[in-house]
Motif scaffolding. Structure first.
Motif, short mmCIF file in Angstrom:
data_model
loop_
_atom_site.label_atom_id
_atom_site.label_comp_id
_atom_site.label_asym_id
_atom_site.label_seq_id
_atom_site.Cartn_x
_atom_site.Cartn_y
_atom_site.Cartn_z
N PRO A 131 -29.77 4.22 -4.48
CA PRO A 131 -29.01 3.72 -5.62
C PRO A 131 -27.52 3.64 -5.28
CG PRO A 131 -29.50 6.04 -5.92
CD PRO A 131 -30.24 5.60 -4.68
N GLU A 132 -26.80 2.85 -6.05
CA GLU A 132 -25.37 2.74 -5.83
C GLU A 132 -24.68 4.05 -6.20
OE1 GLU A 132 -21.51 0.07 -7.29
OE2 GLU A 132 -23.55 -0.69 -7.55
N GLU A 133 -23.82 4.52 -5.31
CA GLU A 133 -23.02 5.72 -5.56
C GLU A 133 -21.57 5.28 -5.74
OE1 GLU A 133 -24.27 9.24 -3.11
OE2 GLU A 133 -25.48 7.75 -2.06
N ASP A 134 -21.21 5.10 -7.00
CA ASP A 134 -19.94 4.48 -7.32
C ASP A 134 -18.76 5.40 -6.98
OD1 ASP A 134 -18.35 2.43 -8.22
OD2 ASP A 134 -18.37 3.10 -10.30
N THR A 135 -17.70 4.80 -6.50
CA THR A 135 -16.45 5.51 -6.27
C THR A 135 -15.35 4.48 -6.12
OG1 THR A 135 -15.40 7.27 -4.97
CG2 THR A 135 -16.60 5.58 -3.74
N ASP A 136 -14.12 4.96 -6.08
CA ASP A 136 -12.98 4.06 -5.95
C ASP A 136 -11.80 4.86 -5.41
OD1 ASP A 136 -11.64 5.32 -8.29
OD2 ASP A 136 -13.22 4.30 -9.42
N PHE A 137 -10.69 4.17 -5.16
CA PHE A 137 -9.55 4.88 -4.58
C PHE A 137 -8.86 5.78 -5.60
CE2 PHE A 137 -5.47 5.55 -2.47
CZ PHE A 137 -5.89 5.82 -1.19
N GLY A 138 -9.04 5.51 -6.89
CA GLY A 138 -8.56 6.46 -7.89
C GLY A 138 -9.22 7.80 -7.71
N GLN A 139 -10.52 7.79 -7.43
CA GLN A 139 -11.24 9.03 -7.17
C GLN A 139 -10.78 9.66 -5.86
OE1 GLN A 139 -15.44 8.72 -7.79
NE2 GLN A 139 -15.89 10.71 -6.87
N THR A 140 -10.47 8.82 -4.87
CA THR A 140 -9.94 9.34 -3.61
C THR A 140 -8.62 10.06 -3.82
OG1 THR A 140 -11.03 7.58 -2.34
CG2 THR A 140 -9.18 8.69 -1.29
N LEU A 141 -7.74 9.45 -4.63
CA LEU A 141 -6.46 10.10 -4.94
C LEU A 141 -6.68 11.43 -5.65
CD1 LEU A 141 -4.38 7.01 -6.12
CD2 LEU A 141 -4.05 8.32 -4.01
N ALA A 142 -7.66 11.47 -6.56
CA ALA A 142 -7.97 12.72 -7.25
C ALA A 142 -8.44 13.77 -6.25
CB ALA A 142 -9.03 12.48 -8.32
N ALA A 143 -9.26 13.35 -5.29
CA ALA A 143 -9.75 14.29 -4.27
C ALA A 143 -8.61 14.81 -3.41
CB ALA A 143 -10.80 13.61 -3.40
N TRP A 144 -7.57 14.00 -3.26
CA TRP A 144 -6.40 14.41 -2.47
C TRP A 144 -5.42 15.25 -3.29
CZ3 TRP A 144 -4.98 9.14 0.30
CH2 TRP A 144 -5.98 8.84 1.23
N GLY A 145 -5.73 15.49 -4.56
CA GLY A 145 -4.88 16.33 -5.38
C GLY A 145 -3.80 15.60 -6.15
N LEU A 169 0.83 -1.20 0.00
CA LEU A 169 0.00 0.00 0.00
C LEU A 169 0.87 1.25 0.00
CD1 LEU A 169 -2.67 1.51 0.30
CD2 LEU A 169 -2.57 1.08 2.75
N ALA A 170 1.89 1.27 0.85
CA ALA A 170 2.77 2.44 0.92
C ALA A 170 3.49 2.67 -0.40
CB ALA A 170 3.77 2.25 2.05
N ALA A 171 3.95 1.58 -1.01
CA ALA A 171 4.65 1.71 -2.29
C ALA A 171 3.72 2.21 -3.38
CB ALA A 171 5.25 0.36 -2.68
N THR A 172 2.49 1.73 -3.37
CA THR A 172 1.52 2.14 -4.38
C THR A 172 1.17 3.61 -4.22
OG1 THR A 172 0.58 -0.08 -4.41
CG2 THR A 172 -0.76 1.67 -5.35
N THR A 207 -5.32 4.95 -15.91
CA THR A 207 -4.20 5.88 -15.82
C THR A 207 -3.30 5.35 -14.72
OG1 THR A 207 -5.32 7.25 -14.16
CG2 THR A 207 -5.62 7.87 -16.49
N THR A 208 -2.11 5.92 -14.60
CA THR A 208 -1.24 5.44 -13.52
C THR A 208 -1.88 5.71 -12.16
OG1 THR A 208 -0.02 7.55 -13.72
CG2 THR A 208 0.92 5.61 -14.80
N ARG A 209 -2.60 6.81 -12.03
CA ARG A 209 -3.29 7.09 -10.76
C ARG A 209 -4.38 6.06 -10.50
NH1 ARG A 209 -6.31 12.64 -10.67
NH2 ARG A 209 -7.63 11.52 -12.14
N ASP A 210 -5.19 5.75 -11.50
CA ASP A 210 -6.28 4.80 -11.30
C ASP A 210 -5.75 3.37 -11.13
OD1 ASP A 210 -8.37 6.58 -11.28
OD2 ASP A 210 -8.75 6.45 -13.42
N ALA A 211 -4.62 3.04 -11.79
CA ALA A 211 -4.03 1.72 -11.61
C ALA A 211 -3.56 1.55 -10.17
CB ALA A 211 -2.88 1.52 -12.58
N ALA A 212 -2.93 2.60 -9.63
CA ALA A 212 -2.53 2.57 -8.22
C ALA A 212 -3.75 2.44 -7.33
CB ALA A 212 -1.74 3.82 -7.87
N GLY A 213 -4.83 3.14 -7.69
CA GLY A 213 -6.06 3.07 -6.92
C GLY A 213 -6.65 1.68 -6.88
N ARG A 214 -6.55 0.95 -8.00
CA ARG A 214 -7.07 -0.42 -8.03
C ARG A 214 -6.35 -1.31 -7.02
NH1 ARG A 214 -10.24 -2.33 -12.13
NH2 ARG A 214 -10.79 -0.84 -13.77
N VAL A 215 -5.04 -1.13 -6.93
CA VAL A 215 -4.27 -1.92 -5.97
C VAL A 215 -4.70 -1.59 -4.55
CG1 VAL A 215 -1.96 -2.39 -5.08
CG2 VAL A 215 -2.30 -2.08 -7.54
#
Length: 236
Positions: free
Chosen positions: A121-135, A7-10, A151-159
């Motif tokens: 209803p389902e409110e979709d989100t993921d950690f890629g979106q979290t990273l975007a929110a963090w700038g 997680l830290a490396a990602t 993207t590299t950001r979203d790929a990291a978010g998937r992990v």
């Protein structure tokens, strides 16, 4: 301990994602991406498209919908965590209630009374979106084997989504793998529902790679509220 090291490396990799100019597409990995795209296109032609067509019709469509509901329900605790990490407690609470309703009244999530009867209803989100929110910047465009555009950001978010998923602690290994399989089935159902649109982009356009990249990035940036203007597909 090893998953927290991962997680830290990602997160460190995601933090290195460079900012981009509005309207631009950063694709320094295009040669590799095109090879992956050709592989994914072949998989879709010979496997995903035939299976999705069979799964989206008649009784197969109902079964696919039920299994997809089950897989989507198992993903909700992780989505609630991401809503919290984005500083959005209200969607986190609604997502938690949706999970509880569908896990009980919805027979472990195979049915969706939360969406149909409780206006949740389902409110979709993921950690890629979290990273975007963090700038964290979008980074380079990336096409992943079997998964597709990212993207590299979203790929990291998937992990990170896998690492922080609460279901990893609540389910044993076999149960978790079954849940992951159900999510794959739900994606096959989506491929069947949007088959004509996917075919026009993937199998009928002159350059399916450029078309896929353009449409996916436009959708993702709009989804994240990062960009509303037209993207120049030839901008580097």
């Amino acid at each position: 301990m090893s998953r927290w090291i991962l997680l830290a490396a990602t997160l460190a990799m995601a933090a290195c994602a460079a900012a981009r100019q509005p309207g631009q597409i950063a694709d320094p990995l295009e040669p590799m991406n095109r090879r992956v795209h050709a592989f994914n296109k072949g998989v879709d032609t010979h496997m995903v498209r035939p299976i999705s067509r069979g799964a989206s019709g008649g009784d197969g469509g109902q079964v696919t919908e039920a299994v997809g509901n089950f897989g989507s329900n198992l993903a909700l605790p992780g989505k609630a965590v991401n809503h919290l990490l984005q500083g959005k407690p209200a969607p986190a609470v609604r997502t938690t209630f949706r999970f509880l309703v569908n896990s009980t009244l919805g027979l472990a999530g195979f049915l969706d009374p939360a969406g149909k009867d409780f206006a949740l209803p389902e409110e979709d989100t993921d950690f890629g979106q979290t990273l975007a929110a963090w700038g964290v910047g979008e980074g380079a465009y990336l096409e992943l084997p079997l998964i597709g555009p990212s993207t590299t950001r979203d790929a990291a978010g998937r992990v990170v989504d896998i690492v922080i998923d609460p279901m990893r602690g609540w389910l044993n290994r076999d149960q978790y793998l079954i849940g992951m399989g159900a999510r794959v089935v739900s994606k096959a159902g989506e491929r069947g529902r949007f088959g004509d649109s996917v075919d026009s982009i993937l199998h009928e356009s002159a350059d399916s790679y450029a078309q896929t990249r353009l449409i996916w990035l436009q959708h993702r940036r709009h989804e994240l509220g990062e960009e509303g203007e037209h993207i120049d597909p030839y901008a580097e």
